[in-house]
Design a protein around this motif. Structure first.
Motif, PDB file in Angstrom:
ATOM      1  N   GLU A   1      -1.389   9.458  -9.750  1.00  0.00           N
ATOM      2  CA  GLU A   1      -1.927  10.821  -9.714  1.00  0.00           C
ATOM      3  C   GLU A   1      -2.762  11.078  -8.469  1.00  0.00           C
ATOM      4  N   THR A   2      -3.402  10.047  -7.943  1.00  0.00           N
ATOM      5  CA  THR A   2      -4.222  10.175  -6.740  1.00  0.00           C
ATOM      6  C   THR A   2      -3.885   9.024  -5.798  1.00  0.00           C
ATOM      7  N   PRO A   3      -4.190   9.172  -4.511  1.00  0.00           N
ATOM      8  CA  PRO A   3      -3.903   8.088  -3.563  1.00  0.00           C
ATOM      9  C   PRO A   3      -4.687   6.824  -3.908  1.00  0.00           C
ATOM     10  N   PHE A   4      -4.100   5.683  -3.592  1.00  0.00           N
ATOM     11  CA  PHE A   4      -4.823   4.424  -3.724  1.00  0.00           C
ATOM     12  C   PHE A   4      -5.875   4.373  -2.623  1.00  0.00           C
ATOM     13  N   ASP A   5      -7.018   3.780  -2.942  1.00  0.00           N
ATOM     14  CA  ASP A   5      -8.064   3.639  -1.930  1.00  0.00           C
ATOM     15  C   ASP A   5      -7.627   2.665  -0.849  1.00  0.00           C
ATOM     16  N   ILE A   6      -6.980   1.583  -1.277  1.00  0.00           N
ATOM     17  CA  ILE A   6      -6.549   0.544  -0.330  1.00  0.00           C
ATOM     18  C   ILE A   6      -5.198  -0.016  -0.763  1.00  0.00           C
ATOM     19  N   ILE A   7      -4.358  -0.247   0.225  1.00  0.00           N
ATOM     20  CA  ILE A   7      -3.171  -1.076  -0.012  1.00  0.00           C
ATOM     21  C   ILE A   7      -3.462  -2.397   0.685  1.00  0.00           C
ATOM     22  N   LEU A   8      -3.416  -3.471  -0.079  1.00  0.00           N
ATOM     23  CA  LEU A   8      -3.565  -4.826   0.437  1.00  0.00           C
ATOM     24  C   LEU A   8      -2.162  -5.417   0.388  1.00  0.00           C
ATOM     25  N   CYS A   9      -1.580  -5.610   1.562  1.00  0.00           N
ATOM     26  CA  CYS A   9      -0.137  -5.814   1.642  1.00  0.00           C
ATOM     27  C   CYS A   9       0.227  -7.022   2.486  1.00  0.00           C
ATOM     28  N   ASP A  10       1.157  -7.814   1.971  1.00  0.00           N
ATOM     29  CA  ASP A  10       1.743  -8.911   2.736  1.00  0.00           C
ATOM     30  C   ASP A  10       2.617  -8.303   3.842  1.00  0.00           C
ATOM     31  N   GLN A  11       2.618  -8.887   5.018  1.00  0.00           N
ATOM     32  CA  GLN A  11       3.463  -8.392   6.105  1.00  0.00           C
ATOM     33  C   GLN A  11       4.918  -8.773   5.901  1.00  0.00           C
ATOM     34  N   CYS A  12       5.160  -9.957   5.358  1.00  0.00           N
ATOM     35  CA  CYS A  12       6.531 -10.473   5.255  1.00  0.00           C
ATOM     36  C   CYS A  12       7.097 -10.238   3.857  1.00  0.00           C
ATOM     37  N   LEU A  13       7.455  -9.001   3.581  1.00  0.00           N
ATOM     38  CA  LEU A  13       8.076  -8.642   2.313  1.00  0.00           C
ATOM     39  C   LEU A  13       9.593  -8.736   2.474  1.00  0.00           C
ATOM     40  N   PRO A  14      10.326  -8.974   1.385  1.00  0.00           N
ATOM     41  CA  PRO A  14      11.771  -9.152   1.516  1.00  0.00           C
ATOM     42  C   PRO A  14      12.535  -7.873   1.850  1.00  0.00           C
ATOM     43  N   ASP A  15      11.987  -6.715   1.493  1.00  0.00           N
ATOM     44  CA  ASP A  15      12.740  -5.479   1.671  1.00  0.00           C
ATOM     45  C   ASP A  15      12.222  -4.561   2.774  1.00  0.00           C
ATOM     46  N   LEU A  16      11.035  -4.825   3.298  1.00  0.00           N
ATOM     47  CA  LEU A  16      10.460  -3.971   4.341  1.00  0.00           C
ATOM     48  C   LEU A  16       9.219  -4.667   4.889  1.00  0.00           C
ATOM     49  N   PRO A  17       9.020  -4.689   6.200  1.00  0.00           N
ATOM     50  CA  PRO A  17       7.779  -5.266   6.719  1.00  0.00           C
ATOM     51  C   PRO A  17       6.567  -4.489   6.192  1.00  0.00           C
ATOM     52  N   GLY A  18       5.487  -5.206   5.956  1.00  0.00           N
ATOM     53  CA  GLY A  18       4.277  -4.580   5.427  1.00  0.00           C
ATOM     54  C   GLY A  18       3.785  -3.409   6.260  1.00  0.00           C
ATOM     55  N   LEU A  19       3.840  -3.538   7.584  1.00  0.00           N
ATOM     56  CA  LEU A  19       3.370  -2.451   8.445  1.00  0.00           C
ATOM     57  C   LEU A  19       4.213  -1.191   8.254  1.00  0.00           C
ATOM     58  N   GLU A  20       5.504  -1.366   8.027  1.00  0.00           N
ATOM     59  CA  GLU A  20       6.377  -0.210   7.773  1.00  0.00           C
ATOM     60  C   GLU A  20       6.035   0.434   6.432  1.00  0.00           C
ATOM     61  N   LEU A  21       5.734  -0.385   5.435  1.00  0.00           N
ATOM     62  CA  LEU A  21       5.312   0.146   4.140  1.00  0.00           C
ATOM     63  C   LEU A  21       4.010   0.928   4.274  1.00  0.00           C
ATOM     64  N   ILE A  22       3.091   0.402   5.050  1.00  0.00           N
ATOM     65  CA  ILE A  22       1.821   1.100   5.286  1.00  0.00           C
ATOM     66  C   ILE A  22       2.075   2.439   5.965  1.00  0.00           C
ATOM     67  N   GLU A  23       2.999   2.479   6.921  1.00  0.00           N
ATOM     68  CA  GLU A  23       3.301   3.737   7.595  1.00  0.00           C
ATOM     69  C   GLU A  23       3.877   4.761   6.619  1.00  0.00           C
ATOM     70  N   ILE A  24       4.814   4.344   5.794  1.00  0.00           N
ATOM     71  CA  ILE A  24       5.387   5.253   4.794  1.00  0.00           C
ATOM     72  C   ILE A  24       4.296   5.769   3.870  1.00  0.00           C
ATOM     73  N   ALA A  25       3.479   4.850   3.370  1.00  0.00           N
ATOM     74  CA  ALA A  25       2.409   5.223   2.431  1.00  0.00           C
ATOM     75  C   ALA A  25       1.401   6.163   3.079  1.00  0.00           C
ATOM     76  N   SER A  26       1.079   5.911   4.326  1.00  0.00           N
ATOM     77  CA  SER A  26       0.111   6.750   5.031  1.00  0.00           C
ATOM     78  C   SER A  26       0.671   8.144   5.297  1.00  0.00           C
ATOM     79  N   ARG A  27       1.899   8.213   5.784  1.00  0.00           N
ATOM     80  CA  ARG A  27       2.506   9.511   6.111  1.00  0.00           C
ATOM     81  C   ARG A  27       2.673  10.382   4.864  1.00  0.00           C
ATOM     82  N   ARG A  28       2.879   9.746   3.717  1.00  0.00           N
ATOM     83  CA  ARG A  28       3.031  10.489   2.457  1.00  0.00           C
ATOM     84  C   ARG A  28       1.700  10.685   1.726  1.00  0.00           C
ATOM     85  N   HIS A  29       0.609  10.244   2.358  1.00  0.00           N
ATOM     86  CA  HIS A  29      -0.735  10.394   1.783  1.00  0.00           C
ATOM     87  C   HIS A  29      -0.873   9.672   0.443  1.00  0.00           C
TER      88      HIS A  29
END
Length: 131
Positions: free
Chosen positions: A50-78
């Motif tokens: 319902e509301t944005p997460f305060d923090i995403i604590l994310c591994d960089q080496c994920l099997p389906d997407l690099p962590g930095l790319e996930l952070i970018e998607i999450a950030s751009r979508r607020h």
């Protein structure tokens, strides 16, 4: 907002690491944890929140997407307010990821080595802008 009231999305693909990191975060006083085992699951959880997460604590080496790319998607979508990468990568690679995040305007506030260190994590939490 007190730091232990932060809503944290924890993304880690190794089941043991996911459980261990959750236990560590709880021992640090953080209770509002939402675990995800990959980027796809994390995006689903963020979409349903319902509301944005305060923090995403994310591994960089994920099997389906690099962590930095996930952070970018999450950030751009607020979907998130801040991000921290947690990785076993060498310090030079973590530094390069931090630079890439800055260049892309991402809310990455730091990179931490595994296993999660309480003092380093709390230092980053204290450095976050008021959430």
């Amino acid at each position: 907002m007190p730091s232990n009231a932060l809503r944290i999305l924890l993304v880690e693909d190794h089941p043991f690491q996911l459980i261990a990191t959750q236990c560590l975060l709880r021992s640090f006083g953080f209770e509002q944890l939402c675990p995800a085992e990959n980027a796809e699951q994390a995006i689903r959880l963020m979409t349903l929140a319902e509301t944005p997460f305060d923090i995403i604590l994310c591994d960089q080496c994920l099997p389906d997407l690099p962590g930095l790319e996930l952070i970018e998607i999450a950030s751009r979508r607020h979907f998130i307010r801040a991000a921290i990468l947690l990785s076993g990568l060498p310090e030079v690679e973590l530094s390069a990821l931090q630079t890439q995040a800055q260049e892309r305007g991402l809310p990455l506030h730091g990179c931490l080595s595994k296993p999660l260190n309480k003092d380093e994590f709390e230092r980053l939490i204290r450095s976050l802008p008021t959430l």
